[in-house]
Design an enzyme around this catalytic site. Sequence first.
Site, PDB file in Angstrom:
ATOM      1  N   LYS A 109       0.830  -1.206   0.000  1.00  0.00           N
ATOM      2  CA  LYS A 109       0.000   0.000   0.000  1.00  0.00           C
ATOM      3  C   LYS A 109       0.869   1.264   0.000  1.00  0.00           C
ATOM      4  O   LYS A 109       2.081   1.195   0.245  1.00  0.00           O
ATOM      5  CB  LYS A 109      -0.919  -0.038   1.231  1.00  0.00           C
ATOM      6  CG  LYS A 109      -1.923  -1.192   1.205  1.00  0.00           C
ATOM      7  CD  LYS A 109      -2.837  -1.157   2.431  1.00  0.00           C
ATOM      8  CE  LYS A 109      -3.884  -2.267   2.371  1.00  0.00           C
ATOM      9  NZ  LYS A 109      -4.862  -2.147   3.489  1.00  0.00           N
ATOM     10  N   TYR A 151     -12.321  -2.812  -3.619  1.00  0.00           N
ATOM     11  CA  TYR A 151     -12.867  -2.808  -2.253  1.00  0.00           C
ATOM     12  C   TYR A 151     -14.395  -2.777  -2.254  1.00  0.00           C
ATOM     13  O   TYR A 151     -14.997  -2.280  -1.293  1.00  0.00           O
ATOM     14  CB  TYR A 151     -12.289  -1.630  -1.466  1.00  0.00           C
ATOM     15  CG  TYR A 151     -10.870  -1.865  -0.962  1.00  0.00           C
ATOM     16  CD1 TYR A 151     -10.555  -2.955  -0.140  1.00  0.00           C
ATOM     17  CD2 TYR A 151      -9.840  -0.986  -1.292  1.00  0.00           C
ATOM     18  CE1 TYR A 151      -9.256  -3.174   0.320  1.00  0.00           C
ATOM     19  CE2 TYR A 151      -8.538  -1.196  -0.816  1.00  0.00           C
ATOM     20  CZ  TYR A 151      -8.260  -2.286  -0.014  1.00  0.00           C
ATOM     21  OH  TYR A 151      -6.981  -2.497   0.458  1.00  0.00           O
ATOM     22  N   ASN A 194      -1.935  -0.169   6.967  1.00  0.00           N
ATOM     23  CA  ASN A 194      -1.348  -1.436   7.437  1.00  0.00           C
ATOM     24  C   ASN A 194      -0.493  -2.133   6.392  1.00  0.00           C
ATOM     25  O   ASN A 194      -0.359  -3.353   6.405  1.00  0.00           O
ATOM     26  CB  ASN A 194      -2.459  -2.347   7.966  1.00  0.00           C
ATOM     27  CG  ASN A 194      -3.538  -2.579   6.935  1.00  0.00           C
ATOM     28  OD1 ASN A 194      -3.385  -2.192   5.764  1.00  0.00           O
ATOM     29  ND2 ASN A 194      -4.623  -3.226   7.331  1.00  0.00           N
ATOM     30  N   HIS A 253      -1.966  -5.509   1.282  1.00  0.00           N
ATOM     31  CA  HIS A 253      -3.224  -6.209   1.008  1.00  0.00           C
ATOM     32  C   HIS A 253      -2.875  -7.594   0.501  1.00  0.00           C
ATOM     33  O   HIS A 253      -1.906  -7.755  -0.249  1.00  0.00           O
ATOM     34  CB  HIS A 253      -4.032  -5.472  -0.065  1.00  0.00           C
ATOM     35  CG  HIS A 253      -5.124  -6.332  -0.649  1.00  0.00           C
ATOM     36  ND1 HIS A 253      -6.349  -6.462  -0.040  1.00  0.00           N
ATOM     37  CD2 HIS A 253      -5.141  -7.162  -1.737  1.00  0.00           C
ATOM     38  CE1 HIS A 253      -7.092  -7.309  -0.752  1.00  0.00           C
ATOM     39  NE2 HIS A 253      -6.384  -7.748  -1.777  1.00  0.00           N
ATOM     40  N   GLU A 308      -9.523 -10.166  -8.205  1.00  0.00           N
ATOM     41  CA  GLU A 308      -8.545  -9.093  -8.013  1.00  0.00           C
ATOM     42  C   GLU A 308      -7.411  -9.167  -9.043  1.00  0.00           C
ATOM     43  O   GLU A 308      -6.953  -8.138  -9.543  1.00  0.00           O
ATOM     44  CB  GLU A 308      -7.980  -9.151  -6.590  1.00  0.00           C
ATOM     45  CG  GLU A 308      -9.031  -8.804  -5.542  1.00  0.00           C
ATOM     46  CD  GLU A 308      -8.590  -9.080  -4.113  1.00  0.00           C
ATOM     47  OE1 GLU A 308      -7.423  -9.490  -3.908  1.00  0.00           O
ATOM     48  OE2 GLU A 308      -9.409  -8.880  -3.195  1.00  0.00           O
TER      49      GLU A 308
HETATM   50  P1  IDP Z   1      -7.695  -6.957   5.306  1.00  0.00           P
HETATM   51  O1  IDP Z   1      -6.877  -5.972   4.510  1.00  0.00           O
HETATM   52  O2  IDP Z   1      -6.950  -7.456   6.512  1.00  0.00           O
HETATM   53  O3  IDP Z   1      -8.278  -8.050   4.457  1.00  0.00           O
HETATM   54  P2  IDP Z   1     -10.364  -5.776   5.316  1.00  0.00           P
HETATM   55  O4  IDP Z   1     -11.383  -6.030   6.361  1.00  0.00           O
HETATM   56  O5  IDP Z   1     -10.553  -6.396   3.976  1.00  0.00           O
HETATM   57  O6  IDP Z   1      -8.934  -6.143   5.930  1.00  0.00           O
HETATM   58  O7  IDP Z   1     -10.291  -4.190   5.158  1.00  0.00           O
HETATM   59  C1  IDP Z   1      -9.623  -3.604   4.065  1.00  0.00           C
HETATM   60  C2  IDP Z   1      -8.729  -2.488   4.584  1.00  0.00           C
HETATM   61  O8  IDP Z   1      -9.557  -1.436   5.115  1.00  0.00           O
HETATM   62  C3  IDP Z   1      -7.834  -2.865   5.746  1.00  0.00           C
HETATM   63  O9  IDP Z   1      -6.625  -3.483   5.342  1.00  0.00           O
HETATM   64  C4  IDP Z   1      -7.594  -1.544   6.408  1.00  0.00           C
HETATM   65  O10 IDP Z   1      -6.639  -0.756   5.664  1.00  0.00           O
HETATM   66  C5  IDP Z   1      -8.953  -0.874   6.275  1.00  0.00           C
HETATM   67  N1  IDP Z   1      -9.832  -1.156   7.420  1.00  0.00           N
HETATM   68  C6  IDP Z   1     -10.519  -2.310   7.679  1.00  0.00           C
HETATM   69  N2  IDP Z   1     -11.277  -2.211   8.770  1.00  0.00           N
HETATM   70  C7  IDP Z   1     -11.073  -0.957   9.237  1.00  0.00           C
HETATM   71  C8  IDP Z   1     -11.594  -0.245  10.375  1.00  0.00           C
HETATM   72  O11 IDP Z   1     -12.401  -0.772  11.168  1.00  0.00           O
HETATM   73  N3  IDP Z   1     -11.158   1.038  10.557  1.00  0.00           N
HETATM   74  C9  IDP Z   1     -10.271   1.627   9.696  1.00  0.00           C
HETATM   75  N4  IDP Z   1      -9.767   1.002   8.611  1.00  0.00           N
HETATM   76  C10 IDP Z   1     -10.156  -0.282   8.383  1.00  0.00           C
HETATM   77 MG    MG Z   2      -9.640  -7.840   2.868  1.00  0.00          MG
END
Ligand code: IDP
Ligand code: MG
Length: 141
Positions: free
Chosen positions: A12, A52, A119, A122, A133
């Site tokens: 990212k 997304y 974080n 992805h 994807e």
């Molecule tokens: P993942 O990347 O671990 O699969 P997902 O639930 O698919 O997590 O969420 C996509 C991205 O959205 C996450 O990697 C993170 O950057 C962001 N995200 C997910 N949940 C939250 C939240 O509750 N607050 C803020 N950002 C979030």
């Molecule tokens: Mg995800």
Amino acid sequence: MPETQRSLVLVKPDGVARGLTGEILRRIEAKGYTLVALDLLVPTREVLAAHYEEHQGKAFFEPLVSFMGSGPVAALVIEGHRAIEGFRSLAGATEPTLAAPGTIRGDLGRDWGLSVQQNLVHGSDGVESAAREIALWFPAL
Ligand code: IDP
Ligand code: MG
């Protein structure tokens, strides 16, 4: 018989901006997965909204799309037996504060107190999402 899987991985914008692309690729290669495709690009809003789509309507959707389009992303396709699950294991939990030490998010990430979690990576979360994807990010594959 071993079933080879492909997964879409993104470094990212926070990971690229912090100079962690090489470290993240190193961990993927050291684990033993093969790189099948690699590109550095600033993704369009259209690609990000499709990528997304499962999160549309959530409070973090707009901050997420804005963050993901804020700078270059390294997009890659990795391959190997159980590579989808294996990369999710390398990446660690979504929240960097809770991600286990030893994982990419646990070792290299932190919570910055923003509306979207930055974080670093992805990774596709299943066979169907990986196929969707990869077709979205690498239509030529
Ligand atoms: P993942 O990347 O671990 O699969 P997902 O639930 O698919 O997590 O969420 C996509 C991205 O959205 C996450 O990697 C993170 O950057 C962001 N995200 C997910 N949940 C939250 C939240 O509750 N607050 C803020 N950002 C979030
Ligand atoms: Mg995800």
